[in-house]
Design an enzyme around this catalytic site. Structure first.
Site, short mmCIF file in Angstrom:
data_model
loop_
_atom_site.label_atom_id
_atom_site.label_comp_id
_atom_site.label_asym_id
_atom_site.label_seq_id
_atom_site.Cartn_x
_atom_site.Cartn_y
_atom_site.Cartn_z
CE LYS A 123 -2.62 -1.02 3.91
NZ LYS A 123 -1.25 -2.25 3.77
CG ASP A 169 -7.01 -7.43 8.50
OD1 ASP A 169 -7.44 -8.00 7.37
OD2 ASP A 169 -5.21 -7.43 8.19
P1 ADP Z 1 2.12 -1.73 2.97
O1 ADP Z 1 1.72 -0.95 3.06
O2 ADP Z 1 1.21 -2.16 2.89
O3 ADP Z 1 2.51 -2.47 4.27
P2 ADP Z 1 4.87 -1.64 2.15
O4 ADP Z 1 4.37 -0.63 0.46
O5 ADP Z 1 4.95 -1.34 3.12
O6 ADP Z 1 3.31 -2.41 2.11
O7 ADP Z 1 5.44 -2.80 0.83
C1 ADP Z 1 6.40 -3.70 1.94
C2 ADP Z 1 7.46 -4.57 1.10
O8 ADP Z 1 7.08 -4.67 -0.35
C3 ADP Z 1 7.74 -2.76 0.96
O9 ADP Z 1 9.51 -3.31 1.48
C4 ADP Z 1 8.14 -2.81 -0.26
O10 ADP Z 1 9.08 -2.05 -1.22
C5 ADP Z 1 7.89 -4.63 -1.42
N1 ADP Z 1 7.04 -3.79 -2.24
C6 ADP Z 1 5.99 -3.93 -2.79
N2 ADP Z 1 5.77 -3.72 -3.95
C7 ADP Z 1 6.50 -3.87 -4.63
C8 ADP Z 1 6.66 -3.91 -6.51
N3 ADP Z 1 5.69 -4.00 -7.03
N4 ADP Z 1 7.88 -4.61 -6.82
C9 ADP Z 1 8.92 -4.78 -5.79
N5 ADP Z 1 9.07 -4.39 -4.15
C10 ADP Z 1 7.60 -4.19 -3.54
MG MG Z 2 1.82 0.97 4.98
#
Ligand code: ADP
Ligand code: MG
Length: 292
Positions: free
Chosen positions: A18, A130
């Site tokens: 996200k 969630d």
């Molecule tokens: P959330 O906000 O949903 O908890 P994050 O945006 O922090 O998740 O992403 C979690 C991890 O996944 C991060 O380290 C991010 O760099 C990696 N990530 C997310 N999307 C991609 C993508 N399209 N390609 C490579 N890595 C990704």
């Molecule tokens: Mg996040």
């Protein structure tokens, strides 16, 4: 009259991408010339750091704890390309209600007409997966956001979280709640993962806004504390974020999704499990025939 601000909320399972997607979306929208605020609503407060060279900003809750009088401007920090960054924050781990930050932050901004003052085009709330407490449902329930998007991969737990979100949207859809814009399909590479997420979108009567591949460029950029749009503006991945930004800028009408009942979701998942098994045995059989 003030121009209409597009307010968008992004939800999805924890760790699904996200904040990464939201920050790249904000960056891409700003490159297109829009004025954007990214509003991190996760108690982890890590939504906006790739917009600010890896720096964390003081949160709304932290600032309120320190000062008696807080103005909205005290908690707004500028990042890449002038994007306004806010983190609502959360309680100390294990203490109090995690949704408190978002309720407090939204109230603060409501009182102070900051969005109009800053002449914003977009406010993007990076919420979480969630919807476990009332605070996190606030952007939907009270229609603070107009359009909701979910970031989802084709993994079952991610689809499950999106389906739960759709139930929440449907619940408030007749009382002025936010409606669903669609799914941002993240980490979609193999052919079957695209088929699965397409099928889930069709079943729940929504759309895929964009397919975002899992990419090492995203990892590299994040390790430098930057979005891909900033660190690798000419990359294929940055072009995909830009295409997403254009679609979201053009998106006008959201709708009520048709979430699946749990038994329907389980039957749907089981049928995909069978199909993947067939696909795998086909690949193996094909490999033997070809002498691989
Ligand atoms: P959330 O906000 O949903 O908890 P994050 O945006 O922090 O998740 O992403 C979690 C991890 O996944 C991060 O380290 C991010 O760099 C990696 N990530 C997310 N999307 C991609 C993508 N399209 N390609 C490579 N890595 C990704
Ligand atoms: Mg996040």
């Amino acid at each position: 009259m003030a121009k209409k601000i597009k307010q968008i909320a992004i939800y999805g399972k924890g760790g699904i991408g996200k904040s990464t997607t939201t920050s790249n979306l904000s960056a891409a929208l700003s490159v297109l010339g829009f004025k954007v605020m990214q509003f991190g609503c996760d108690p982890k407060s890590d939504s906006t750091n790739t917009l600010r060279a890896g720096q964390y900003i003081p949160t709304v809750l932290d600032t309120i704890r320190e000062k008696t009088v807080v103005k909205a401007h005290d908690v707004i920090y500028q990042g890449f390309n002038g994007i306004y960054c806010v983190e609502s924050g959360g309680p100390a781990p294990g203490v109090g209600c995690a949704g408190r930050g978002i309720i407090t932050a939204v109230e603060l901004f409501k009182q102070q007409k900051v969005f109009d003052e800053l002449d914003l085009d977009f406010v993007i709330y990076d919420v979480l997966g969630d919807v476990v407490c009332g605070g996190f449902a606030m952007p939907i329930r009270e229609g603070i956001a107009e359009h909701v998007f979910t970031v989802s991969s084709s993994d079952f737990m991610s689809v499950y979280a999106s389906n739960n979100l759709f139930k929440g949207i449907k619940k408030y859809s007749n009382s002025g709640g936010a409606l669903l814009g669609g799914i941002i399909a993240n980490s979609i590479n193999a052919g079957y993962s695209r088929d699965i997420i397409d099928d889930f979108a069709a079943r729940t009567k929504t759309r895929i806004m964009e397919y975002i591949p899992r990419s090492i460029t995203v990892t590299q950029s994040e390790l430098r504390g930057k979005t891909t749009v900033e660190a690798a503006p000419d990359s294929e991945q940055a072009k995909i974020y830009s295409a997403l930004a254009e679609k979201i800028a053009a998106h006008e009408v959201s709708d009520t999704p048709s979430p699946l009942e749990i038994h329907e979701l389980q039957a749907w998942a089981a049928s995909w499990s069978d199909q993947l098994l067939e696909l795998e045995s086909g690949v193996v059989a094909g490999g033997i025939k070809a002498g691989i």
